[in-house]
Design a protein around this motif. Structure first.
Motif, PDB file in Angstrom:
ATOM      1  N   GLU A  94     -25.515 -22.259  13.506  1.00  0.00           N
ATOM      2  CA  GLU A  94     -25.535 -22.290  14.962  1.00  0.00           C
ATOM      3  C   GLU A  94     -25.436 -23.728  15.474  1.00  0.00           C
ATOM      4  OE1 GLU A  94     -25.267 -19.770  16.766  1.00  0.00           O
ATOM      5  OE2 GLU A  94     -26.597 -18.115  16.270  1.00  0.00           O
ATOM      6  N   ARG A  95     -25.974 -24.648  14.695  1.00  0.00           N
ATOM      7  CA  ARG A  95     -25.986 -26.051  15.127  1.00  0.00           C
ATOM      8  C   ARG A  95     -24.754 -26.817  14.658  1.00  0.00           C
ATOM      9  NH1 ARG A  95     -25.196 -30.033  16.905  1.00  0.00           N
ATOM     10  NH2 ARG A  95     -26.515 -31.852  17.352  1.00  0.00           N
ATOM     11  N   PHE A  96     -24.380 -26.646  13.397  1.00  0.00           N
ATOM     12  CA  PHE A  96     -23.321 -27.473  12.817  1.00  0.00           C
ATOM     13  C   PHE A  96     -21.974 -26.764  12.680  1.00  0.00           C
ATOM     14  CE2 PHE A  96     -27.377 -29.123  11.128  1.00  0.00           C
ATOM     15  CZ  PHE A  96     -27.323 -30.407  11.656  1.00  0.00           C
ATOM     16  N   GLY A  97     -21.947 -25.480  12.979  1.00  0.00           N
ATOM     17  CA  GLY A  97     -20.679 -24.753  12.938  1.00  0.00           C
ATOM     18  C   GLY A  97     -20.558 -23.858  11.723  1.00  0.00           C
ATOM     19  N   ARG A  98     -19.884 -22.727  11.915  1.00  0.00           N
ATOM     20  CA  ARG A  98     -19.741 -21.746  10.838  1.00  0.00           C
ATOM     21  C   ARG A  98     -18.915 -22.317   9.683  1.00  0.00           C
ATOM     22  NH1 ARG A  98     -23.429 -19.376  14.030  1.00  0.00           N
ATOM     23  NH2 ARG A  98     -22.529 -18.424  15.891  1.00  0.00           N
ATOM     24  N   ARG A  99     -17.787 -22.945  10.029  1.00  0.00           N
ATOM     25  CA  ARG A  99     -16.895 -23.436   8.975  1.00  0.00           C
ATOM     26  C   ARG A  99     -17.558 -24.545   8.154  1.00  0.00           C
ATOM     27  NH1 ARG A  99     -10.802 -25.854   9.678  1.00  0.00           N
ATOM     28  NH2 ARG A  99     -11.937 -27.520  10.745  1.00  0.00           N
ATOM     29  N   VAL A 101     -20.798 -25.051   7.569  1.00  0.00           N
ATOM     30  CA  VAL A 101     -21.847 -24.504   6.707  1.00  0.00           C
ATOM     31  C   VAL A 101     -21.239 -23.719   5.547  1.00  0.00           C
ATOM     32  CG1 VAL A 101     -23.746 -22.835   6.610  1.00  0.00           C
ATOM     33  CG2 VAL A 101     -23.628 -24.487   8.482  1.00  0.00           C
ATOM     34  N   MET A 102     -20.214 -22.929   5.818  1.00  0.00           N
ATOM     35  CA  MET A 102     -19.581 -22.171   4.737  1.00  0.00           C
ATOM     36  C   MET A 102     -18.959 -23.103   3.702  1.00  0.00           C
ATOM     37  SD  MET A 102     -17.872 -18.765   6.480  1.00  0.00           S
ATOM     38  CE  MET A 102     -17.025 -19.569   7.849  1.00  0.00           C
ATOM     39  N   LEU A 139     -22.817 -18.357   3.301  1.00  0.00           N
ATOM     40  CA  LEU A 139     -21.560 -17.637   3.478  1.00  0.00           C
ATOM     41  C   LEU A 139     -21.652 -16.346   4.280  1.00  0.00           C
ATOM     42  CD1 LEU A 139     -18.696 -18.399   2.438  1.00  0.00           C
ATOM     43  CD2 LEU A 139     -20.515 -19.690   1.338  1.00  0.00           C
ATOM     44  N   PRO A 140     -22.463 -15.371   3.867  1.00  0.00           N
ATOM     45  CA  PRO A 140     -22.350 -14.036   4.471  1.00  0.00           C
ATOM     46  C   PRO A 140     -22.574 -13.984   5.979  1.00  0.00           C
ATOM     47  CG  PRO A 140     -23.641 -13.958   2.450  1.00  0.00           C
ATOM     48  CD  PRO A 140     -23.465 -15.391   2.793  1.00  0.00           C
ATOM     49  N   ALA A 141     -23.730 -14.490   6.451  1.00  0.00           N
ATOM     50  CA  ALA A 141     -24.026 -14.409   7.879  1.00  0.00           C
ATOM     51  C   ALA A 141     -23.082 -15.291   8.695  1.00  0.00           C
ATOM     52  CB  ALA A 141     -25.476 -14.804   8.135  1.00  0.00           C
ATOM     53  N   SER A 142     -22.749 -16.469   8.173  1.00  0.00           N
ATOM     54  CA  SER A 142     -21.851 -17.363   8.898  1.00  0.00           C
ATOM     55  C   SER A 142     -20.453 -16.772   9.011  1.00  0.00           C
ATOM     56  CB  SER A 142     -21.788 -18.727   8.195  1.00  0.00           C
ATOM     57  OG  SER A 142     -23.054 -19.357   8.192  1.00  0.00           O
ATOM     58  N   ALA A 143     -19.994 -16.116   7.949  1.00  0.00           N
ATOM     59  CA  ALA A 143     -18.668 -15.500   7.985  1.00  0.00           C
ATOM     60  C   ALA A 143     -18.609 -14.394   9.027  1.00  0.00           C
ATOM     61  CB  ALA A 143     -18.310 -14.957   6.609  1.00  0.00           C
ATOM     62  N   THR A 144     -19.648 -13.563   9.052  1.00  0.00           N
ATOM     63  CA  THR A 144     -19.672 -12.476  10.030  1.00  0.00           C
ATOM     64  C   THR A 144     -19.716 -13.027  11.449  1.00  0.00           C
ATOM     65  OG1 THR A 144     -20.841 -11.072   8.443  1.00  0.00           O
ATOM     66  CG2 THR A 144     -20.892 -10.391  10.747  1.00  0.00           C
ATOM     67  N   ALA A 145     -20.561 -14.044  11.686  1.00  0.00           N
ATOM     68  CA  ALA A 145     -20.652 -14.640  13.018  1.00  0.00           C
ATOM     69  C   ALA A 145     -19.323 -15.292  13.414  1.00  0.00           C
ATOM     70  CB  ALA A 145     -21.776 -15.671  13.052  1.00  0.00           C
ATOM     71  N   TYR A 146     -18.670 -15.943  12.454  1.00  0.00           N
ATOM     72  CA  TYR A 146     -17.358 -16.549  12.712  1.00  0.00           C
ATOM     73  C   TYR A 146     -16.367 -15.485  13.187  1.00  0.00           C
ATOM     74  CZ  TYR A 146     -12.932 -18.981  11.679  1.00  0.00           C
ATOM     75  OH  TYR A 146     -11.683 -19.540  11.766  1.00  0.00           O
ATOM     76  N   LEU A 147     -16.341 -14.345  12.508  1.00  0.00           N
ATOM     77  CA  LEU A 147     -15.416 -13.279  12.874  1.00  0.00           C
ATOM     78  C   LEU A 147     -15.739 -12.697  14.244  1.00  0.00           C
ATOM     79  CD1 LEU A 147     -15.067 -11.482   9.431  1.00  0.00           C
ATOM     80  CD2 LEU A 147     -13.285 -12.754  10.637  1.00  0.00           C
ATOM     81  N   VAL A 148     -17.029 -12.527  14.529  1.00  0.00           N
ATOM     82  CA  VAL A 148     -17.427 -11.997  15.841  1.00  0.00           C
ATOM     83  C   VAL A 148     -16.922 -12.909  16.958  1.00  0.00           C
ATOM     84  CG1 VAL A 148     -19.410 -11.566  17.352  1.00  0.00           C
ATOM     85  CG2 VAL A 148     -19.429 -10.726  15.014  1.00  0.00           C
ATOM     86  N   GLU A 149     -16.980 -14.214  16.740  1.00  0.00           N
ATOM     87  CA  GLU A 149     -16.581 -15.178  17.762  1.00  0.00           C
ATOM     88  C   GLU A 149     -15.072 -15.350  17.859  1.00  0.00           C
ATOM     89  OE1 GLU A 149     -20.638 -17.870  17.210  1.00  0.00           O
ATOM     90  OE2 GLU A 149     -18.741 -18.487  16.295  1.00  0.00           O
ATOM     91  N   GLU A 150     -14.355 -15.179  16.754  1.00  0.00           N
ATOM     92  CA  GLU A 150     -12.930 -15.517  16.741  1.00  0.00           C
ATOM     93  C   GLU A 150     -11.986 -14.318  16.775  1.00  0.00           C
ATOM     94  OE1 GLU A 150     -12.134 -18.678  17.028  1.00  0.00           O
ATOM     95  OE2 GLU A 150     -14.244 -19.242  16.889  1.00  0.00           O
TER      96      GLU A 150
END
Length: 424
Positions: A94-99, A101-102, A139-150
């Motif tokens: 949430e702070r540093f970005g999905r990409r 962190v992944m 990976l898992p939660a960040s990937a899902t959040a990335y997809l929800v946003e994009e």
């Protein structure tokens, strides 16, 4: 514009001017294929690394002179580490970005993957695996959040299904490759090969994944995070989805941790390479996960969960047979049911949460991997106590839990609709 209307996560310090869902990527649109393939590769690397020792447990037991329940900790420690760290990692995203962190998570995980084959003892091996699981938590939660946003809402279930399909391919290829390599050169070389493959996937992922356009950085405030987590855990629907994910994974973790031991024993007595090839049934999971959106369209979310639970149950019962073809058919059904149920539940979490979606997804992933650790450990203990029938019994109890929760949810939704109709 409210978070609910924009589809954005509620993040402290976030810019409220998030693009509308119509501005997001959809199938056929620019960047969709690159995005999907990049996250597919991330899924491949995640599952290949996370379960790299699962098909090799009989060999690990032999080298260190331990029982199945002890060797199974090389799997349970990895999934447990992921379960513990997925929520903190989601906060960092949430702070540093999905990409970002992944990318960092994959970099650390693949480095540890190259060290795992050098472990001098079972204790060190388990410790390295726990650290690897903690690294993969980004990976898992960040990937899902990335997809929800994009990704556009209409394409979300399909996009998440493709990521889950990457998980299935990673799990399958990791087990098949390690099986044949280990048969010739031992489990250490086999795990090292998976580490090298994961490095290639990580590099390709970073080069292919488009920069996020709709992400708005937030602040790392523990109180805000705690408040968001409490809100999610007080949502009955989200809690039911978390429990369903954990129970489905309990079945899957138990079955695939123990199946290698069963197939090395009479009446099958299969060599390690053939046992590894059994995991080709993961291809069924690739198909069932990627078509979960259509299943929900036909049956609804609860109908799809009933179908997934019924398919898994049929597979568990069929796997009790003493015939190898019937056991394989049972594994096919278990795999299809599990991946369909997981894709449906995980996408429902993303749709249900109107704020703090990264945390909502992280809680789901935490429950999911706690289920994996429980399934690996309890399934191995049950196998030691009662053979394959004991492991199947654990799986049937877990599926019964899925059905009971879904029935309860169906009843709760019906009562809610009646209450709204009466109020109107």
């Amino acid at each position: 514009m409210s978070p609910a209307s924009t589809g954005a996560s509620t993040i402290v310090g976030a810019d409220a001017s998030v693009p509308t869902p119509d501005a997001r990527v959809s199938p056929g649109g620019p960047g969709y294929r690159r995005m999907s393939f990049a996250l597919f590769l991330a899924g491949v690397a995640t599952f290949a690394l996370l379960y790299s020792t699962q098909a090799l447990l009989p060999l690990i037991s032999g080298e260190f002179g331990v029982a199945a329940s002890d060797a199974s900790w090389t799997v349970a420690a990895a999934t447990g580490g992921l379960a513990l760290f997925v929520l903190p990692m989601s906060a960092l995203s949430e702070r540093f970005g999905r990409r970002a962190v992944m990318t960092a998570s994959l970099a650390v995980a693949v480095t540890l993957g190259l060290l795992v084959p050098l472990a001098p003892s079972l204790g060190v091996l388990i410790a390295l695996r726990a650290l690897q699981g903690a690294a993969l938590a980004g990976l898992p939660a960040s990937a899902t959040a990335y997809l929800v946003e994009e990704v556009s809402p209409k394409a979300l279930v399909t996009a998440i299904g493709l990521f889950v399909a990457g998980n299935s391919v990673g799990g399958m290829s990791g087990r098949v490759i390690t099986g044949w390599v280990a048969q010739e050169w031992g489990w250490r070389i086999a795990v090292g090969v998976i580490g090298v493959i994961a490095v290639a996937c990580a590099v390709a992922f970073r080069l292919l994944l488009p920069a996020p356009k709709h992400f708005r950085a937030g602040s790392l405030r523990p109180r805000v995070l705690a408040r968001t987590v409490r809100a999610h855990l007080s949502d009955p629907l989200l809690c039911r989805l978390y429990a369903i994910g954990a129970l489905f994974m309990t079945v899957f973790g138990g079955v695939y941790t123990v199946i290698g031991y069963r197939l090395t024993e009479a009446p099958f007595s299969l060599p390690q390479g053939i046992i590894g090839s059994i995991f080709l049934v993961y291809l069924v999971g690739t198909v069932s996960a990627s078509t979960a959106g259509r299943l929900v369209g036909r049956l609804g979310r609860r109908g799809a969960l009933y179908a997934a639970g019924g398919t898994t149950t049929a597979g568990l019962l069929l796997s009790l047979a003493g015939s190898l073809p019937l056991v394989l058919a049972g594994l096919v059904l278990i795999t299809a049911g599990f991946f369909a149920g997981h894709a449906v539940a995980s996408s429902a979490v993303s749709k249900t949460a109107t704020h703090g979606r990264a945390q909502a997804s992280a809680l789901y992933q935490s429950a999911y991997y706690i289920g994996s650790s429980a399934g690996s450990t309890v399934g191995a203990i049950a196998f030691h106590a009662g053979g394959w029938a004991g492991t199947v019994g654990v799986g049937l109890l877990a599926v019964l839990g899925v059905v009971a929760i879904t029935v309860f949810g169906t009843r709760a939704a019906r009562l809610q609709r009646r209450g709204l109709a009466t109020a109107a």
